[in-house]
Design a protein around this motif. Structure first.
Motif, PDB file in Angstrom:
ATOM      1  N   ARG A 120      25.601  45.174  -4.402  1.00 32.26           N
ATOM      2  CA  ARG A 120      25.722  45.857  -5.693  1.00 32.26           C
ATOM      3  C   ARG A 120      24.988  45.136  -6.818  1.00 32.26           C
ATOM      4  O   ARG A 120      24.367  45.768  -7.675  1.00 32.26           O
ATOM      5  N   GLU A 121      25.023  43.814  -6.830  1.00 29.56           N
ATOM      6  CA  GLU A 121      24.349  43.087  -7.902  1.00 29.56           C
ATOM      7  C   GLU A 121      22.844  43.313  -7.875  1.00 29.56           C
ATOM      8  O   GLU A 121      22.207  43.479  -8.915  1.00 29.56           O
ATOM      9  N   GLN A 122      22.253  43.312  -6.657  1.00 30.41           N
ATOM     10  CA  GLN A 122      20.806  43.568  -6.562  1.00 30.41           C
ATOM     11  C   GLN A 122      20.475  44.992  -6.988  1.00 30.41           C
ATOM     12  O   GLN A 122      19.453  45.236  -7.636  1.00 30.41           O
ATOM     13  N   VAL A 123      21.335  45.949  -6.616  1.00 29.38           N
ATOM     14  CA  VAL A 123      21.102  47.336  -7.011  1.00 29.38           C
ATOM     15  C   VAL A 123      21.217  47.487  -8.520  1.00 29.38           C
ATOM     16  O   VAL A 123      20.387  48.142  -9.170  1.00 29.38           O
ATOM     17  N   LEU A 124      22.220  46.864  -9.109  1.00 26.95           N
ATOM     18  CA  LEU A 124      22.376  46.915 -10.566  1.00 26.95           C
ATOM     19  C   LEU A 124      21.177  46.300 -11.263  1.00 26.95           C
ATOM     20  O   LEU A 124      20.684  46.833 -12.271  1.00 26.95           O
ATOM     21  N   ALA A 125      20.683  45.178 -10.736  1.00 28.48           N
ATOM     22  CA  ALA A 125      19.525  44.526 -11.361  1.00 28.48           C
ATOM     23  C   ALA A 125      18.300  45.429 -11.331  1.00 28.48           C
ATOM     24  O   ALA A 125      17.555  45.529 -12.317  1.00 28.48           O
ATOM     25  N   ALA A 126      18.081  46.126 -10.213  1.00 30.96           N
ATOM     26  CA  ALA A 126      16.932  47.031 -10.106  1.00 30.96           C
ATOM     27  C   ALA A 126      17.080  48.203 -11.067  1.00 30.96           C
ATOM     28  O   ALA A 126      16.122  48.612 -11.740  1.00 30.96           O
ATOM     29  N   LEU A 127      18.272  48.767 -11.152  1.00 31.69           N
ATOM     30  CA  LEU A 127      18.496  49.900 -12.050  1.00 31.69           C
ATOM     31  C   LEU A 127      18.321  49.478 -13.511  1.00 31.69           C
ATOM     32  O   LEU A 127      17.707  50.192 -14.311  1.00 31.69           O
ATOM     33  N   ARG A 128      18.857  48.316 -13.864  1.00 36.64           N
ATOM     34  CA  ARG A 128      18.711  47.847 -15.245  1.00 36.64           C
ATOM     35  C   ARG A 128      17.247  47.608 -15.598  1.00 36.64           C
ATOM     36  O   ARG A 128      16.791  47.921 -16.704  1.00 36.64           O
ATOM     37  N   GLN A 129      16.508  47.050 -14.643  1.00 37.85           N
ATOM     38  CA  GLN A 129      15.097  46.776 -14.895  1.00 37.85           C
ATOM     39  C   GLN A 129      14.314  48.046 -15.165  1.00 37.85           C
ATOM     40  O   GLN A 129      13.508  48.115 -16.098  1.00 37.85           O
ATOM     41  N   HIS A 130      14.541  49.067 -14.359  1.00 42.08           N
ATOM     42  CA  HIS A 130      13.711  50.268 -14.461  1.00 42.08           C
ATOM     43  C   HIS A 130      14.224  51.265 -15.496  1.00 42.08           C
ATOM     44  O   HIS A 130      13.425  52.054 -16.021  1.00 42.08           O
ATOM     45  N   PHE A 131      15.515  51.228 -15.795  1.00 45.17           N
ATOM     46  CA  PHE A 131      16.026  52.106 -16.848  1.00 45.17           C
ATOM     47  C   PHE A 131      15.996  51.423 -18.214  1.00 45.17           C
ATOM     48  O   PHE A 131      16.059  52.099 -19.235  1.00 45.17           O
ATOM     49  N   GLY A 132      15.931  50.095 -18.213  1.00 40.04           N
ATOM     50  CA  GLY A 132      15.859  49.363 -19.480  1.00 40.04           C
ATOM     51  C   GLY A 132      17.141  49.376 -20.275  1.00 40.04           C
ATOM     52  O   GLY A 132      17.118  49.149 -21.493  1.00 40.04           O
ATOM     53  N   THR A 133      18.263  49.640 -19.636  1.00 43.41           N
ATOM     54  CA  THR A 133      19.555  49.662 -20.323  1.00 43.41           C
ATOM     55  C   THR A 133      20.593  48.968 -19.459  1.00 43.41           C
ATOM     56  O   THR A 133      20.402  48.765 -18.263  1.00 43.41           O
ATOM     57  N   GLU A 134      21.706  48.626 -20.078  1.00 43.12           N
ATOM     58  CA  GLU A 134      22.816  48.037 -19.350  1.00 43.12           C
ATOM     59  C   GLU A 134      23.479  49.123 -18.492  1.00 43.12           C
ATOM     60  O   GLU A 134      23.739  50.238 -18.955  1.00 43.12           O
ATOM     61  N   ILE A 135      23.750  48.811 -17.238  1.00 45.55           N
ATOM     62  CA  ILE A 135      24.353  49.769 -16.315  1.00 45.55           C
ATOM     63  C   ILE A 135      25.486  49.073 -15.576  1.00 45.55           C
ATOM     64  O   ILE A 135      25.341  47.937 -15.111  1.00 45.55           O
ATOM     65  N   THR A 136      26.621  49.747 -15.475  1.00 45.49           N
ATOM     66  CA  THR A 136      27.744  49.261 -14.679  1.00 45.49           C
ATOM     67  C   THR A 136      28.190  50.389 -13.761  1.00 45.49           C
ATOM     68  O   THR A 136      27.953  51.570 -14.054  1.00 45.49           O
ATOM     69  N   PRO A 137      28.828  50.085 -12.638  1.00 43.00           N
ATOM     70  CA  PRO A 137      29.299  51.148 -11.740  1.00 43.00           C
ATOM     71  C   PRO A 137      30.248  52.104 -12.456  1.00 43.00           C
ATOM     72  O   PRO A 137      30.988  51.703 -13.373  1.00 43.00           O
ATOM     73  N   LEU A 138      30.227  53.347 -12.056  1.00 44.39           N
ATOM     74  CA  LEU A 138      31.078  54.370 -12.673  1.00 44.39           C
ATOM     75  C   LEU A 138      32.544  54.018 -12.447  1.00 44.39           C
ATOM     76  O   LEU A 138      33.013  53.927 -11.322  1.00 44.39           O
ATOM     77  N   THR A 139      33.254  53.785 -13.559  1.00 43.74           N
ATOM     78  CA  THR A 139      34.630  53.300 -13.495  1.00 43.74           C
ATOM     79  C   THR A 139      35.476  54.014 -14.550  1.00 43.74           C
ATOM     80  O   THR A 139      34.998  54.295 -15.655  1.00 43.74           O
ATOM     81  N   LEU A 140      36.725  54.276 -14.213  1.00 47.09           N
ATOM     82  CA  LEU A 140      37.641  54.867 -15.186  1.00 47.09           C
ATOM     83  C   LEU A 140      37.898  53.895 -16.343  1.00 47.09           C
ATOM     84  O   LEU A 140      38.044  52.683 -16.121  1.00 47.09           O
ATOM     85  N   GLY A 141      37.953  54.434 -17.545  1.00 46.83           N
ATOM     86  CA  GLY A 141      38.222  53.602 -18.723  1.00 46.83           C
ATOM     87  C   GLY A 141      39.648  53.770 -19.197  1.00 46.83           C
ATOM     88  O   GLY A 141      40.520  54.274 -18.477  1.00 46.83           O
ATOM     89  N   LYS A 142      39.880  53.328 -20.435  1.00 48.81           N
ATOM     90  CA  LYS A 142      41.219  53.407 -21.006  1.00 48.81           C
ATOM     91  C   LYS A 142      41.578  54.851 -21.322  1.00 48.81           C
ATOM     92  O   LYS A 142      40.724  55.694 -21.492  1.00 48.81           O
ATOM     93  N   GLN A 143      42.870  55.093 -21.421  1.00 50.66           N
ATOM     94  CA  GLN A 143      43.338  56.406 -21.834  1.00 50.66           C
ATOM     95  C   GLN A 143      42.924  56.668 -23.271  1.00 50.66           C
ATOM     96  O   GLN A 143      42.927  55.773 -24.107  1.00 50.66           O
ATOM     97  N   ARG A 144      42.560  57.903 -23.552  1.00 49.58           N
ATOM     98  CA  ARG A 144      42.161  58.232 -24.927  1.00 49.58           C
ATOM     99  C   ARG A 144      43.389  58.407 -25.799  1.00 49.58           C
ATOM    100  O   ARG A 144      44.427  58.842 -25.329  1.00 49.58           O
TER     101      ARG A 144
END
Length: 374
Positions: free
Chosen positions: A350-374
């Motif tokens: 996952r770390e290598q995949v995240l690094a490749a995605l961040r490099q080519h998209f130019g933005t911070e990317i994290t795996p899709l995860t549930l956040g806090k309740q609104r």
């Protein structure tokens, strides 16, 4: 004044080079491939083998062979293997490729898509001087079995479905048994039992194509049920149902899929030798772009597949994941699609995949995860 076009030693219409006859390099390349018919060559391996000075000229000669159907050509990296037509040609240059009429700028020369049984379109790819769909159909006519191999998600099943509308499929796993091919008794409402023939029997009797998907996950002793159906006998018996004899009708054909590197996949010599043609299926990056996958996602996938080939990761996105990316993007937006692609990667990669995605998209990317309740 424009500079003169340099002579091409693989082209017979070019002037002589170093006193040697035009086309000499093509014949050298063809002769070397013909002397090693079972070997797949990378472009960089050939200049040293035939004492050629120019890797580029060798590459042009190889592409001429592939365009004429005299060699197979796979990419990522570029690799070539001589075909029977190339061996028969004995180094003779292929005839010039026939140009198809242009029909406007958009889609000029594009192969027409083929509709699969589920209604999805399959876009044929080049293979042995024709399209992959045409080649599979020609091999079926001559009863030449094919083994398709490559990472999961590259389109092996889609290709076979496009080539053979009458297809039946056995999905292989480690739990596949002989009865999954031949058939078995099923209970009836009145308490009795009825024998229902399996896909191998149906395909043989009806003259249909049979895809054995993920064949190398199936135990070898189970796969042995196929062999008498594929060889010159073209006949099997059903031990569990009165030893009934089944003869193969015209049109019966077996094709298999293999995912190298998948845990539990074993390509035995007995299985490999039953398939006269082995075709590597890789992801078509141009098709991914054509089908709406954003360029940064394709670029990240290309980089990760290079890491996969070098053994630095165990997973990389293929066409299936990229098409899923495009669908998620249309529904949830680009950031969610990138986050979802990262989340599909195995934990160890996952770390290598995240690094490749961040490099080519130019933005911070994290795996899709549930956040806090609104």
């Amino acid at each position: 004044m424009g500079s003169a076009t340099p002579p091409d030693p693989s082209d017979p219409t070019s002037p002589p080079v170093d006193g040697r006859r035009p086309g000499y390099l093509y014949r050298q390349v063809a002769a070397h491939l013909a002397a090693h018919p079972d070997q797949v060559f990378k472009v960089g391996e050939l200049p040293t083998a035939i004492a050629a000075r120019s890797t580029g000229a060798v590459f042009e000669a190889l592409k001429k062979m592939a365009a004429g159907g005299y060699a197979t050509h796979t990419t990522g990296p570029h690799r070539f293997q001589i075909t029977q037509a190339g061996i028969d040609a004995a180094g003779t240059l292929p005839p010039p490729a026939q140009r198809t009429p242009r029909q406007g700028r958009r889609g000029a020369g594009r192969r027409q898509p083929v509709t699969r049984p589920n209604g999805d379109l399959y876009f044929p790819r080049k293979l042995a001087g024709a399209t992959d769909v045409d080649v599979l159909r020609r091999l079926r006519e001559k009863r030449i079995p094919v083994l398709l191999y490559g990472p999961p998600g590259t389109g092996k099943t889609a290709l076979v479905e496009a080539a053979f509308p009458d297809l039946l499929t056995v999905a292989g796993t480690g739990d596949t048994v002989v009865e999954d091919f031949l058939g078995n008794f099923i209970p009836l409402p009145d308490g009795g039992f009825e024998f229902v023939y399996g896909p191998l029997v149906t395909a043989m009797r009806d003259g249909r194509a049979l895809l054995v998907d993920d064949a190398t996950l199936i135990p070898p002793k189970v796969l042995a049920v196929l062999y008498p159906a594929m060889d010159g006998r073209r006949v099997i018996t059903i031990p569990g149902y009165r030893n009934e004899r089944v003869d193969a009708a015209d049109g019966f054909y077996v094709i298999a899929g293999h995912n190298p590197g998948v845990h539990g996949a074993i390509l035995t010599e007995a299985l490999a030798s039953r398939f006269d043609v082995h075709i590597e299926v890789t992801t078509d990056w141009d098709l991914a772009r054509h089908l709406g996958v954003p360029s940064p996602a394709v670029a990240a996938a290309v980089a990760l597949n290079a890491d996969l080939a070098a053994g630095r990761v165990s997973w990389a996105p293929q066409l299936r994941e990229l098409l899923g990316f495009a669908r998620v993007r249309k529904t949830l937006g680009l950031p969610a699609a990138a986050a979802n692609l990262a989340g599909r990667a195995p934990e160890e990669d996952r770390e290598q995949v995240l690094a490749a995605l961040r490099q080519h998209f130019g933005t911070e990317i994290t795996p899709l995860t549930l956040g806090k309740q609104r």
